[in-house]
Design a protein around this motif. Sequence first.
Motif, PDB file in Angstrom:
ATOM      1  N   LYS A  52       1.707   3.609  -9.151  1.00  0.00           N
ATOM      2  CA  LYS A  52       2.887   3.877  -9.983  1.00  0.00           C
ATOM      3  C   LYS A  52       3.185   2.686 -10.891  1.00  0.00           C
ATOM      4  CE  LYS A  52       6.514   6.552 -10.885  1.00  0.00           C
ATOM      5  NZ  LYS A  52       6.386   7.912 -11.444  1.00  0.00           N
ATOM      6  N   GLY A  53       3.016   1.478 -10.348  1.00  0.00           N
ATOM      7  CA  GLY A  53       3.239   0.281 -11.157  1.00  0.00           C
ATOM      8  C   GLY A  53       2.249   0.183 -12.301  1.00  0.00           C
ATOM      9  N   ALA A  54       0.980   0.528 -12.020  1.00  0.00           N
ATOM     10  CA  ALA A  54      -0.042   0.497 -13.076  1.00  0.00           C
ATOM     11  C   ALA A  54       0.273   1.504 -14.171  1.00  0.00           C
ATOM     12  CB  ALA A  54      -1.416   0.779 -12.475  1.00  0.00           C
ATOM     13  N   GLN A  55       0.717   2.701 -13.787  1.00  0.00           N
ATOM     14  CA  GLN A  55       1.094   3.716 -14.782  1.00  0.00           C
ATOM     15  C   GLN A  55       2.270   3.246 -15.612  1.00  0.00           C
ATOM     16  OE1 GLN A  55       1.783   7.307 -12.545  1.00  0.00           O
ATOM     17  NE2 GLN A  55      -0.361   7.915 -12.609  1.00  0.00           N
ATOM     18  N   GLN A  56       3.243   2.609 -14.970  1.00  0.00           N
ATOM     19  CA  GLN A  56       4.413   2.125 -15.695  1.00  0.00           C
ATOM     20  C   GLN A  56       4.035   1.038 -16.682  1.00  0.00           C
ATOM     21  OE1 GLN A  56       7.400   3.470 -15.489  1.00  0.00           O
ATOM     22  NE2 GLN A  56       8.257   2.082 -17.004  1.00  0.00           N
ATOM     23  N   GLU A  57       3.097   0.169 -16.296  1.00  0.00           N
ATOM     24  CA  GLU A  57       2.644  -0.868 -17.218  1.00  0.00           C
ATOM     25  C   GLU A  57       2.003  -0.265 -18.458  1.00  0.00           C
ATOM     26  OE1 GLU A  57       0.110  -3.728 -15.412  1.00  0.00           O
ATOM     27  OE2 GLU A  57       1.794  -4.966 -14.756  1.00  0.00           O
ATOM     28  N   VAL A  58       1.211   0.789 -18.274  1.00  0.00           N
ATOM     29  CA  VAL A  58       0.575   1.446 -19.416  1.00  0.00           C
ATOM     30  C   VAL A  58       1.634   2.038 -20.341  1.00  0.00           C
ATOM     31  CG1 VAL A  58      -0.920   3.347 -20.126  1.00  0.00           C
ATOM     32  CG2 VAL A  58      -1.583   1.915 -18.209  1.00  0.00           C
ATOM     33  N   LEU A  59       2.650   2.680 -19.759  1.00  0.00           N
ATOM     34  CA  LEU A  59       3.721   3.265 -20.573  1.00  0.00           C
ATOM     35  C   LEU A  59       4.470   2.174 -21.338  1.00  0.00           C
ATOM     36  CD1 LEU A  59       5.147   5.936 -18.079  1.00  0.00           C
ATOM     37  CD2 LEU A  59       3.699   6.335 -20.070  1.00  0.00           C
ATOM     38  N   GLU A  60       4.706   1.028 -20.685  1.00  0.00           N
ATOM     39  CA  GLU A  60       5.381  -0.079 -21.361  1.00  0.00           C
ATOM     40  C   GLU A  60       4.526  -0.620 -22.499  1.00  0.00           C
ATOM     41  OE1 GLU A  60       6.216  -2.916 -18.340  1.00  0.00           O
ATOM     42  OE2 GLU A  60       7.859  -1.747 -17.459  1.00  0.00           O
ATOM     43  N   GLN A  61       3.223  -0.688 -22.273  1.00  0.00           N
ATOM     44  CA  GLN A  61       2.332  -1.178 -23.313  1.00  0.00           C
ATOM     45  C   GLN A  61       2.285  -0.227 -24.499  1.00  0.00           C
ATOM     46  OE1 GLN A  61      -1.477  -2.027 -21.544  1.00  0.00           O
ATOM     47  NE2 GLN A  61      -0.624  -3.519 -20.111  1.00  0.00           N
ATOM     48  N   ILE A  62       2.340   1.084 -24.214  1.00  0.00           N
ATOM     49  CA  ILE A  62       2.376   2.063 -25.309  1.00  0.00           C
ATOM     50  C   ILE A  62       3.644   1.864 -26.137  1.00  0.00           C
ATOM     51  CG2 ILE A  62       2.606   4.520 -25.842  1.00  0.00           C
ATOM     52  CD1 ILE A  62       0.712   5.113 -23.550  1.00  0.00           C
ATOM     53  N   ALA A 408       4.460  -3.496  -0.081  1.00  0.00           N
ATOM     54  CA  ALA A 408       4.461  -3.336  -1.540  1.00  0.00           C
ATOM     55  C   ALA A 408       5.145  -4.511  -2.225  1.00  0.00           C
ATOM     56  CB  ALA A 408       5.143  -2.018  -1.920  1.00  0.00           C
ATOM     57  N   ASN A 409       6.252  -4.982  -1.656  1.00  0.00           N
ATOM     58  CA  ASN A 409       6.953  -6.128  -2.234  1.00  0.00           C
ATOM     59  C   ASN A 409       6.137  -7.409  -2.102  1.00  0.00           C
ATOM     60  OD1 ASN A 409       9.302  -4.783  -3.116  1.00  0.00           O
ATOM     61  ND2 ASN A 409      10.126  -4.772  -1.052  1.00  0.00           N
ATOM     62  N   ILE A 417       1.086  -8.221  -8.925  1.00  0.00           N
ATOM     63  CA  ILE A 417       0.748  -6.856  -9.326  1.00  0.00           C
ATOM     64  C   ILE A 417       2.029  -6.032  -9.286  1.00  0.00           C
ATOM     65  CG2 ILE A 417      -0.566  -4.782  -8.737  1.00  0.00           C
ATOM     66  CD1 ILE A 417      -2.658  -6.590  -7.464  1.00  0.00           C
ATOM     67  N   LYS A 418       2.309  -5.352 -10.379  1.00  0.00           N
ATOM     68  CA  LYS A 418       3.541  -4.572 -10.437  1.00  0.00           C
ATOM     69  C   LYS A 418       3.460  -3.381  -9.495  1.00  0.00           C
ATOM     70  CE  LYS A 418       6.875  -2.635 -13.648  1.00  0.00           C
ATOM     71  NZ  LYS A 418       7.253  -2.482 -15.056  1.00  0.00           N
ATOM     72  N   THR A 419       4.462  -3.230  -8.636  1.00  0.00           N
ATOM     73  CA  THR A 419       4.528  -2.106  -7.704  1.00  0.00           C
ATOM     74  C   THR A 419       5.867  -1.397  -7.859  1.00  0.00           C
ATOM     75  OG1 THR A 419       5.354  -3.557  -5.938  1.00  0.00           O
ATOM     76  CG2 THR A 419       2.976  -3.164  -6.015  1.00  0.00           C
ATOM     77  N   ILE A 420       5.829  -0.077  -7.835  1.00  0.00           N
ATOM     78  CA  ILE A 420       7.053   0.729  -7.923  1.00  0.00           C
ATOM     79  C   ILE A 420       7.058   1.722  -6.769  1.00  0.00           C
ATOM     80  CG2 ILE A 420       8.364   2.383  -9.297  1.00  0.00           C
ATOM     81  CD1 ILE A 420       7.166   1.140 -11.790  1.00  0.00           C
ATOM     82  N   ILE A 421       8.036   1.582  -5.872  1.00  0.00           N
ATOM     83  CA  ILE A 421       8.158   2.489  -4.725  1.00  0.00           C
ATOM     84  C   ILE A 421       9.043   3.655  -5.142  1.00  0.00           C
ATOM     85  CG2 ILE A 421       8.899   2.702  -2.330  1.00  0.00           C
ATOM     86  CD1 ILE A 421       8.532  -0.384  -2.157  1.00  0.00           C
ATOM     87  N   SER A 422       8.490   4.836  -5.131  1.00  0.00           N
ATOM     88  CA  SER A 422       9.239   6.025  -5.536  1.00  0.00           C
ATOM     89  C   SER A 422       9.634   6.841  -4.311  1.00  0.00           C
ATOM     90  CB  SER A 422       8.399   6.897  -6.477  1.00  0.00           C
ATOM     91  OG  SER A 422       7.245   7.389  -5.821  1.00  0.00           O
ATOM     92  N   PHE A 423      10.728   7.590  -4.443  1.00  0.00           N
ATOM     93  CA  PHE A 423      11.170   8.475  -3.363  1.00  0.00           C
ATOM     94  C   PHE A 423      10.103   9.513  -3.062  1.00  0.00           C
ATOM     95  CE2 PHE A 423      13.109  12.553  -2.186  1.00  0.00           C
ATOM     96  CZ  PHE A 423      13.743  12.202  -0.996  1.00  0.00           C
ATOM     97  N   TYR A 424       9.391   9.923  -4.100  1.00  0.00           N
ATOM     98  CA  TYR A 424       8.343  10.938  -3.927  1.00  0.00           C
ATOM     99  C   TYR A 424       7.258  10.445  -2.972  1.00  0.00           C
ATOM    100  CZ  TYR A 424       4.332  13.868  -5.171  1.00  0.00           C
ATOM    101  OH  TYR A 424       3.237  14.696  -5.114  1.00  0.00           O
ATOM    102  N   SER A 425       6.807   9.191  -3.145  1.00  0.00           N
ATOM    103  CA  SER A 425       5.743   8.663  -2.281  1.00  0.00           C
ATOM    104  C   SER A 425       6.226   8.520  -0.846  1.00  0.00           C
ATOM    105  CB  SER A 425       5.258   7.314  -2.816  1.00  0.00           C
ATOM    106  OG  SER A 425       6.284   6.342  -2.772  1.00  0.00           O
ATOM    107  N   VAL A 426       7.480   8.082  -0.665  1.00  0.00           N
ATOM    108  CA  VAL A 426       8.041   7.962   0.688  1.00  0.00           C
ATOM    109  C   VAL A 426       8.149   9.333   1.339  1.00  0.00           C
ATOM    110  CG1 VAL A 426      10.079   7.273   2.018  1.00  0.00           C
ATOM    111  CG2 VAL A 426       9.278   5.835   0.133  1.00  0.00           C
ATOM    112  N   PHE A 427       8.625  10.306   0.572  1.00  0.00           N
ATOM    113  CA  PHE A 427       8.786  11.667   1.102  1.00  0.00           C
ATOM    114  C   PHE A 427       7.433  12.264   1.491  1.00  0.00           C
ATOM    115  CE2 PHE A 427       8.846  16.277   0.327  1.00  0.00           C
ATOM    116  CZ  PHE A 427       9.841  16.653   1.216  1.00  0.00           C
ATOM    117  N   ILE A 428       6.435  12.088   0.639  1.00  0.00           N
ATOM    118  CA  ILE A 428       5.095  12.614   0.920  1.00  0.00           C
ATOM    119  C   ILE A 428       4.517  11.964   2.179  1.00  0.00           C
ATOM    120  CG2 ILE A 428       2.706  12.623   0.107  1.00  0.00           C
ATOM    121  CD1 ILE A 428       4.338  14.773  -1.170  1.00  0.00           C
TER     122      ILE A 428
END
Length: 459
Positions: A52-62, A408-409, A417-428
Amino acid sequence: MKKTPVYIYMRYAHNVGIAVEAILSNKVKSMLTALGIMFGVAAVISMLAIGKGAQQEVLEQIKLVGVNNIIVTPVVQSFNDNSNGDSENNQSKKYSRGLHRMDAQAILETIPSVQRVSPVVSINYHAVKMGKSYPVTLEGVSPDYFEMLNINLDMGKQFSEQQTDNGMPVCVIGNNIRNRFFNQENPLGQYIKCGQVWLKVIGTISKRDFTTSASDEMGISTSDNKIIIPVKTMLMRFKDRGSINPELMNNMARGGSMFFMGGSNDDEESSNQKETSTNQLDKIIIQVENTEQLSATAEVIKRLILRRHSNVYDFEVTVPELLLKQQQKTNEIFNIVLGAIAGISLIVGGIGIMNIMLASVWERIREIGTRQAIGASRKDIIAQFLAESTLISITGGLIGIIIGVVLANLIHLMADIKTIISFYSVFIAFGVSATVGIIFGYIPAKRAASQDPVESLRH
């Protein structure tokens, strides 16, 4: 007698209570049984957080490179390199003045799909104010530059048309420069000296998030240490690498060397050393109206500049958004692989639960026979052992969530390395752990319920 909901609830609550007593009476074994689930859940959460962190970095770069932008950069070539044969030697003698403002103008006027164009000239300087010196990047651009790269101002305004056309000495400064020189005062209307030129501050740039993985090759760079001025101001008052002596052009065509003329007297930028670069611009940023037109427009731009440069490939055309989106697709595949690997550990944990519960059935066979002898049905035995395995999985899942969040922290702090903990990943992760407990606990529970009470009591 009809079984009421209260009766059913009380009966199954009793079975769950027996399962809890069995877990508490065998704490060490229960904890070891849950280890696979714990680390499986922790692996899923931490791996998905990295993805998720890697995806967010790409979006920020865009966002940093702007939407639908194309970058044209110069490629420095040696005019004296004759090692590639006569054909290459003949091409090297063709004159190209390099990347020029006229190229940017031609792109804007010729290609219908182009919406905005900004030439960019960058020079490293030391800015001075009240005896304080600070290294900065002086960048000459057009007013469209701010909108193309999503640069917002928190104070002041951008260049006006009059300031741009007349090459007036005005500037917009980055956040770090503002904090360095104007920490206790309003910077608007103040002056900063670069080289021999005093620049009037008319605006300040808002601080932007900038990831270390971003690169200047794709047009991504922080604005915090930049002083941005009109491109005409840069060429008139600081440096114009396009000011070439005609005699030197003829010398280059005969195979001689080319050196730079003109520019400022700044001690960092002008020296007696000769420069081979004749590119007036460091890059041209082009914004296309629609994403679908990016590839086609990039190809047209390449052909247009090649024709203007006498078929000399002294430039490179890059489409940052397409490269970043390709990187995003690669990251998504990588995330799926990481999730699958982490999911395998959950399955292994489930198999561990099944093995331990099967062994537990054999160890507690007399207990099972006793319960059956005093009236427990097969459903009660199944409920007891299924509840036991499910409770172990849920407990392991809850502990795994804590471990996953901490892990993750730690990855973010120690490996940067950027990490983002989402509710979706915890729920899954938690949902899978509970499901694993039910699925892999059912086989031991069914085996326990199928025991013959008489045979069970004999053990």
